[in-house]
Design a protein around this motif. Structure first.
Motif, short mmCIF file in Angstrom:
data_model
loop_
_atom_site.label_atom_id
_atom_site.label_comp_id
_atom_site.label_asym_id
_atom_site.label_seq_id
_atom_site.Cartn_x
_atom_site.Cartn_y
_atom_site.Cartn_z
N THR A 30 0.81 -1.21 0.00
CA THR A 30 0.00 0.00 0.00
C THR A 30 0.85 1.27 0.00
O THR A 30 0.57 2.20 -0.74
CB THR A 30 -0.95 -0.01 1.20
N LYS A 35 -0.50 4.50 -2.46
CA LYS A 35 -1.91 4.61 -2.09
C LYS A 35 -2.09 5.01 -0.63
O LYS A 35 -3.13 5.52 -0.25
CB LYS A 35 -2.66 3.30 -2.37
N LEU A 78 -5.19 7.29 3.09
CA LEU A 78 -5.19 6.68 1.75
C LEU A 78 -5.48 7.75 0.70
O LEU A 78 -6.29 8.64 0.92
CB LEU A 78 -6.26 5.59 1.66
N CYS A 80 -6.88 7.57 -2.98
CA CYS A 80 -7.49 6.62 -3.90
C CYS A 80 -8.31 7.35 -4.96
O CYS A 80 -8.77 8.48 -4.74
CB CYS A 80 -8.41 5.66 -3.14
N GLU A 85 -11.85 1.75 -4.64
CA GLU A 85 -10.43 1.47 -4.46
C GLU A 85 -10.05 1.50 -2.98
O GLU A 85 -9.31 0.64 -2.50
CB GLU A 85 -9.58 2.47 -5.25
#
Length: 111
Positions: A30, A35, A78, A80, A85
């Motif tokens: 990740t 992300k 995050l 995204c 997602e």
């Protein structure tokens, strides 16, 4: 779109099988693909402080805001394309099998 991912521990929940990834694999995947941009573990609720301002006075109390058996153990930010997602990334986190992952979309201030 930016999302706050809260990693919640709930000791009353039973683990539902093996997670798809270890935490090290999830972080590598990740954060490695950009992300996730920031995150960390959090100290336990016993180390928390709650701050309120009431009647012009600052009130600081020990512990979390809510008295519950679950607590926020960590967080990740995050980045995204969309909610789908973000949900996919959150579903792969190891704590999704034995805890709770809460996603909150950022709501930027339009100054």
């Amino acid at each position: 779109m930016k999302y706050l991912m809260l990693v919640v521990v709930d000791p009353s929940l039973e683990k539902n099988g093996e997670p798809p990834l270890t935490i090290e694999e999830w972080v590598g995947e990740t954060y490695g693909n950009g992300k996730a941009t920031d995150g960390d573990r959090l100290r336990p609720p016993a180390d928390a402080k709650t701050v309120r301002r009431r009647g012009g006075k600052v009130i600081v109390t020990d512990g979390p805001f809510a008295e519950t058996h679950e607590w926020i153990a960590g967080f990740d930010i995050l980045e995204c394309a969309d909610l789908d997602e973000a949900l996919e990334i959150a579903s792969r986190h190891p704590m999704a099998t034995g805890g709770i992952i809460e996603l909150r979309p950022a709501w930027p201030l339009d100054l």
